[in-house]
Scaffold this motif. Structure first.
Motif, PDB file in Angstrom:
ATOM      1  N   GLN A 202       0.829  -1.200   0.000  1.00 49.62           N
ATOM      2  CA  GLN A 202       0.000   0.000   0.000  1.00 49.62           C
ATOM      3  C   GLN A 202       0.869   1.258   0.000  1.00 49.62           C
ATOM      4  O   GLN A 202       0.565   2.239  -0.687  1.00 49.62           O
ATOM      5  N   ALA A 205       2.237   1.899  -3.425  1.00 46.36           N
ATOM      6  CA  ALA A 205       1.286   2.576  -4.308  1.00 46.36           C
ATOM      7  C   ALA A 205       1.347   4.085  -4.126  1.00 46.36           C
ATOM      8  O   ALA A 205       1.305   4.851  -5.104  1.00 46.36           O
ATOM      9  N   GLU A 206       1.477   4.536  -2.865  1.00 45.01           N
ATOM     10  CA  GLU A 206       1.548   5.975  -2.621  1.00 45.01           C
ATOM     11  C   GLU A 206       2.866   6.562  -3.126  1.00 45.01           C
ATOM     12  O   GLU A 206       2.887   7.667  -3.689  1.00 45.01           O
ATOM     13  N   ILE A 208       4.553   5.494  -5.601  1.00 49.39           N
ATOM     14  CA  ILE A 208       4.431   5.583  -7.057  1.00 49.39           C
ATOM     15  C   ILE A 208       3.612   6.809  -7.449  1.00 49.39           C
ATOM     16  O   ILE A 208       3.931   7.505  -8.432  1.00 49.39           O
ATOM     17  N   GLN A 209       2.566   7.099  -6.684  1.00 51.35           N
ATOM     18  CA  GLN A 209       1.763   8.289  -6.972  1.00 51.35           C
ATOM     19  C   GLN A 209       2.594   9.570  -6.845  1.00 51.35           C
ATOM     20  O   GLN A 209       2.334  10.559  -7.534  1.00 51.35           O
ATOM     21  N   ARG A 210       3.594   9.550  -5.984  1.00 52.81           N
ATOM     22  CA  ARG A 210       4.436  10.722  -5.770  1.00 52.81           C
ATOM     23  C   ARG A 210       5.550  10.847  -6.816  1.00 52.81           C
ATOM     24  O   ARG A 210       6.285  11.839  -6.816  1.00 52.81           O
ATOM     25  N   ASN A 212       8.020  11.577  -9.632  1.00 49.21           N
ATOM     26  CA  ASN A 212       8.235  12.658 -10.588  1.00 49.21           C
ATOM     27  C   ASN A 212       9.342  12.271 -11.542  1.00 49.21           C
ATOM     28  O   ASN A 212      10.339  11.651 -11.143  1.00 49.21           O
ATOM     29  N   SER A 222      11.142   9.844  -6.118  1.00 53.66           N
ATOM     30  CA  SER A 222      10.022   9.818  -5.189  1.00 53.66           C
ATOM     31  C   SER A 222      10.574   9.806  -3.766  1.00 53.66           C
ATOM     32  O   SER A 222      11.797   9.861  -3.564  1.00 53.66           O
ATOM     33  N   ASP A 228       4.484   8.133   6.963  1.00 55.48           N
ATOM     34  CA  ASP A 228       4.052   6.977   6.178  1.00 55.48           C
ATOM     35  C   ASP A 228       4.172   5.678   6.968  1.00 55.48           C
ATOM     36  O   ASP A 228       3.371   4.760   6.783  1.00 55.48           O
TER      37      ASP A 228
END
Length: 317
Positions: A202, A205-206, A208-210, A212, A222, A228
């Motif tokens: 999980q 996933a975050e 990866i969302q961050r 750049n 990232s 976290d």
């Protein structure tokens, strides 16, 4: 400096075995392989490292029951054997104890060595365990299945599962020999690469969302924040694999993952898939590693780190 002959070590010596702070698979695998080999030869050895947190969960398949806590060590040892570390400052709490030893063996595969009375270094080797394996074979020191597993661990982790450019034909020859000697490949790969907690996924996933991508310099980036770990019920040691995820974008040649530390500083991991030498970049922050993989710690802000790393990539492009 003198080369190293393991079998010439006096049996009366008290021996300390160690490596850089927060050892990775290479430093830990080397140290444990050496301890097991010397113990089999009836030497008196202690293996210990300075951990900011604790031994990474992914490396707990190694015989870590042999690792002594740094606060239980004696005040002085006749011989200190240091792995994967060319600068005594990177020994952390063990620096003073090591430097008190009259004899210091440094076994490494990095060029930045600045200490040791005897050294065995090959900057062309993919891992320190590769250098140590050669020494064992040269001196006809028995490599048991447990020792072989320790050695193969360093070889696999420092070549990125045989993906980095430091993977030579000799690496495969040694890996084959270690398997014949009983190294447990399945145990290594499943422990390090084959299983993570759902919470760690999980967090991935975050992260990866961050992510750049700085296309101008071919950098993917990232970060992991302190909050976290509580949000996803994870510990820092469970996030070591994330740098390999940040490295995946095919549009980039260099990857960087920053991890915020409890004191507000940052620990950085760098990976390269091309000609960029990330060890040179890490050295700008007094870090180390090798061309394809390196790391550092710094009190600079993320923006300052990004600027410094980007400029360093430009200089090599």
């Amino acid at each position: 400096m003198n080369n190293i002959s393991l079998l010439s070590i006096p049996k009366s010596y008290k021996i300390l075995i160690t490596g850089h702070i927060n050892p990775d698979g290479d430093a830990l695998g080397s140290g444990l392989a050496m301890k097991l080999a010397l113990d089999n030869l009836d030497y008196s050895t202690t293996v210990s490292y300075d951990y900011i947190n604790k031994i990474s969960e992914e490396l707990r398949f190694l015989p870590i029951e042999h690792v002594s806590k740094s606060d239980t060590l004696g005040s002085k040892y006749d011989l200190s054997i240091v792995f994967d570390c060319g600068d005594p400052k990177r020994l952390g709490k063990l620096e003073d104890i090591v430097l008190k030893s009259e004899t210091i063996y440094v076994i490494d595969h990095h060029l930045d060595n600045i200490f040791g009375t005897h050294v065995e270094i090959d900057s062309n080797a993919a891992s320190t365990t590769q250098v140590l394996y050669r020494m064992f074979i040269k001196e006809n020191i028995s490599v048991t299945p447990s020792i072989a597993t320790c050695l193969l661990t360093g070889l696999i982790t420092d070549t990125g599962r045989f993906q980095y450019s430091n993977t030579s034909s000799e690496v495969f020859d040694i890996a084959s020999s270690l398997l014949q000697l009983g190294a447990d490949l399945t145990l290594i790969t499943e422990s390090i690469y084959g299983s993570v907690s759902n919470e760690a996924l999980q967090l991935q996933a975050e992260v990866i969302q961050r992510l750049n991508i700085f296309s101008e310099v071919g950098l993917s980036y990232s970060y992991v924040l302190q909050r976290d770990y509580s949000k996803y019920n994870t510990i820092p040691e469970e996030t070591d694999f994330l740098i390999d995820v940040i490295r995946l974008p095919k549009e980039t040649n260099v990857a960087m993952l920053l991890k915020e530390q409890e004191d507000g500083t940052h620990k950085g991991s760098l990976r390269s898939r091309g000609h960029i030498d990330v060890q040179t970049i890490a050295s700008l922050f007094d870090g180390g590693g090798h061309k394809a993989a390196a790391g550092f710690s710094t009190n600079l802000t993320p923006d300052e780190i990004l600027n410094k790393v980007s400029n360093a990539i430009r200089l090599q492009s």
